[in-house]
Design a protein around this motif. Structure first.
Motif, PDB file in Angstrom:
ATOM      1  N   PHE A  47       0.371  -0.961  -0.219  1.00 43.46           N
ATOM      2  CA  PHE A  47      -0.058   0.051  -0.039  1.00 43.46           C
ATOM      3  C   PHE A  47       1.037   0.914   0.044  1.00 43.46           C
ATOM      4  O   PHE A  47       0.147   2.677  -0.679  1.00 43.46           O
ATOM      5  N   TRP A  48       1.820   1.636   0.673  1.00 44.86           N
ATOM      6  CA  TRP A  48       3.429   2.368   1.169  1.00 44.86           C
ATOM      7  C   TRP A  48       3.574   2.914  -0.122  1.00 44.86           C
ATOM      8  O   TRP A  48       4.036   3.491  -0.737  1.00 44.86           O
ATOM      9  N   TYR A  49       4.486   1.458  -1.169  1.00 41.60           N
ATOM     10  CA  TYR A  49       5.087   1.803  -1.982  1.00 41.60           C
ATOM     11  C   TYR A  49       4.447   2.174  -3.253  1.00 41.60           C
ATOM     12  O   TYR A  49       4.585   3.344  -4.301  1.00 41.60           O
ATOM     13  N   ILE A  50       3.041   1.742  -3.278  1.00 39.52           N
ATOM     14  CA  ILE A  50       2.005   2.280  -4.745  1.00 39.52           C
ATOM     15  C   ILE A  50       1.496   3.630  -3.999  1.00 39.52           C
ATOM     16  O   ILE A  50       2.101   4.473  -5.526  1.00 39.52           O
ATOM     17  N   LEU A  51       1.531   4.010  -3.296  1.00 37.37           N
ATOM     18  CA  LEU A  51       1.405   5.765  -2.400  1.00 37.37           C
ATOM     19  C   LEU A  51       2.049   6.433  -2.652  1.00 37.37           C
ATOM     20  O   LEU A  51       1.191   7.126  -3.545  1.00 37.37           O
ATOM     21  N   GLY A  52       3.367   5.851  -2.581  1.00 39.03           N
ATOM     22  CA  GLY A  52       4.415   6.545  -2.567  1.00 39.03           C
ATOM     23  C   GLY A  52       4.854   7.065  -4.486  1.00 39.03           C
ATOM     24  O   GLY A  52       5.179   7.735  -5.383  1.00 39.03           O
ATOM     25  N   CYS A  53       4.249   6.055  -4.932  1.00 34.22           N
ATOM     26  CA  CYS A  53       4.572   6.025  -7.005  1.00 34.22           C
ATOM     27  C   CYS A  53       3.876   7.238  -6.841  1.00 34.22           C
ATOM     28  O   CYS A  53       3.845   7.656  -8.189  1.00 34.22           O
ATOM     29  N   ILE A  54       2.575   7.314  -6.334  1.00 40.81           N
ATOM     30  CA  ILE A  54       1.855   8.207  -7.020  1.00 40.81           C
ATOM     31  C   ILE A  54       1.557   9.482  -6.581  1.00 40.81           C
ATOM     32  O   ILE A  54       1.694  10.284  -7.206  1.00 40.81           O
ATOM     33  N   TYR A  55       2.627   9.748  -5.856  1.00 32.49           N
ATOM     34  CA  TYR A  55       3.420  10.771  -5.599  1.00 32.49           C
ATOM     35  C   TYR A  55       4.731  10.946  -5.958  1.00 32.49           C
ATOM     36  O   TYR A  55       5.620  10.839  -5.651  1.00 32.49           O
ATOM     37  N   PHE A  56       4.010  11.847  -6.816  1.00 35.13           N
ATOM     38  CA  PHE A  56       5.211  12.380  -7.673  1.00 35.13           C
ATOM     39  C   PHE A  56       6.581  11.312  -8.635  1.00 35.13           C
ATOM     40  O   PHE A  56       7.684  11.569  -8.510  1.00 35.13           O
ATOM     41  N   GLY A  57       6.147   9.558  -8.240  1.00 35.20           N
ATOM     42  CA  GLY A  57       7.010   8.756  -8.905  1.00 35.20           C
ATOM     43  C   GLY A  57       7.919   8.642  -7.351  1.00 35.20           C
ATOM     44  O   GLY A  57       9.115   8.188  -7.715  1.00 35.20           O
ATOM     45  N   ALA A  58       8.301   9.435  -6.557  1.00 32.95           N
ATOM     46  CA  ALA A  58       9.461   9.559  -5.168  1.00 32.95           C
ATOM     47  C   ALA A  58       9.532   7.815  -5.401  1.00 32.95           C
ATOM     48  O   ALA A  58      10.186   7.972  -4.996  1.00 32.95           O
ATOM     49  N   ALA A  59       8.512   6.966  -5.050  1.00 29.23           N
ATOM     50  CA  ALA A  59       9.057   5.717  -4.298  1.00 29.23           C
ATOM     51  C   ALA A  59       9.606   5.077  -5.574  1.00 29.23           C
ATOM     52  O   ALA A  59      10.762   4.465  -5.318  1.00 29.23           O
ATOM     53  N   TYR A  60       9.203   5.092  -6.739  1.00 30.20           N
ATOM     54  CA  TYR A  60      10.078   4.168  -7.548  1.00 30.20           C
ATOM     55  C   TYR A  60      10.934   3.977  -8.038  1.00 30.20           C
ATOM     56  O   TYR A  60      12.103   4.112  -8.601  1.00 30.20           O
ATOM     57  N   LEU A  61      11.547   5.943  -8.126  1.00 26.82           N
ATOM     58  CA  LEU A  61      12.669   7.299  -8.154  1.00 26.82           C
ATOM     59  C   LEU A  61      13.221   6.605  -7.053  1.00 26.82           C
ATOM     60  O   LEU A  61      14.740   6.662  -7.321  1.00 26.82           O
ATOM     61  N   GLN A  62      13.355   6.233  -5.922  1.00 25.67           N
ATOM     62  CA  GLN A  62      14.418   5.694  -5.275  1.00 25.67           C
ATOM     63  C   GLN A  62      14.390   4.007  -5.114  1.00 25.67           C
ATOM     64  O   GLN A  62      15.387   4.194  -4.213  1.00 25.67           O
ATOM     65  N   LYS A  63      13.741   3.596  -5.960  1.00 23.93           N
ATOM     66  CA  LYS A  63      14.378   2.273  -6.482  1.00 23.93           C
ATOM     67  C   LYS A  63      15.264   1.801  -6.999  1.00 23.93           C
ATOM     68  O   LYS A  63      16.129   0.646  -7.796  1.00 23.93           O
ATOM     69  N   VAL A  64      15.342   2.784  -7.611  1.00 25.80           N
ATOM     70  CA  VAL A  64      16.092   2.648  -9.227  1.00 25.80           C
ATOM     71  C   VAL A  64      17.242   2.770  -8.750  1.00 25.80           C
ATOM     72  O   VAL A  64      17.586   2.011  -9.403  1.00 25.80           O
ATOM     73  N   PRO A  65      18.170   3.967  -7.820  1.00 24.85           N
ATOM     74  CA  PRO A  65      19.869   3.190  -7.943  1.00 24.85           C
ATOM     75  C   PRO A  65      19.642   1.981  -7.252  1.00 24.85           C
ATOM     76  O   PRO A  65      21.421   1.649  -7.004  1.00 24.85           O
ATOM     77  N   VAL A  66      18.973   1.818  -5.958  1.00 26.03           N
ATOM     78  CA  VAL A  66      19.169   0.555  -5.510  1.00 26.03           C
ATOM     79  C   VAL A  66      19.522  -0.169  -6.639  1.00 26.03           C
ATOM     80  O   VAL A  66      20.297  -1.369  -6.387  1.00 26.03           O
ATOM     81  N   LYS A  67      18.253  -0.782  -7.606  1.00 25.53           N
ATOM     82  CA  LYS A  67      18.307  -1.576  -8.451  1.00 25.53           C
ATOM     83  C   LYS A  67      20.017  -1.595  -9.420  1.00 25.53           C
ATOM     84  O   LYS A  67      19.909  -2.923  -9.331  1.00 25.53           O
TER      85      LYS A  67
END
Length: 90
Positions: free
Chosen positions: A18-38
């Protein structure tokens, strides 16, 4: 205490999803945080980045420097991981 998880075999709780999806909706912040980790994990050969992740990593590096600097700290942490001499199975 949470159950031990292994790379590639972990689970996320319903609240984490839930919090990951909410973070992605909020300007893609959660997704963009995941990218450097990957990116850091891919340099160790642990994961394969998608085309979109590769694109956003370059964008993060060009416009913000955040992609590269985020990757550096994660790679440093990964370099300190001790696995007891064996290679983990994923």
């Amino acid at each position: 205490m949470s159950e031990r998880q292994y790379l590639g075999q972990g689970n996320t709780t319903s609240w984490e999803k839930f919090w990951y999806i909410l973070g992605c909706i909020y300007f893609g912040a959660a997704y963009l945080q995941k990218v450097p980790v990957k990116k850091a994990l891919s340099e160790y050969g642990l994961v394969e980045m998608t085309g979109a992740e590769k694109f956003w990593y370059v964008v993060l590096c060009i416009f913000f420097g955040a992609g590269y600097f985020g990757k550096v700290t994660i790679k440093k942490a990964l370099s300190e991981v001790r696995n007891g001499g064996g290679v983990p199975t994923v």
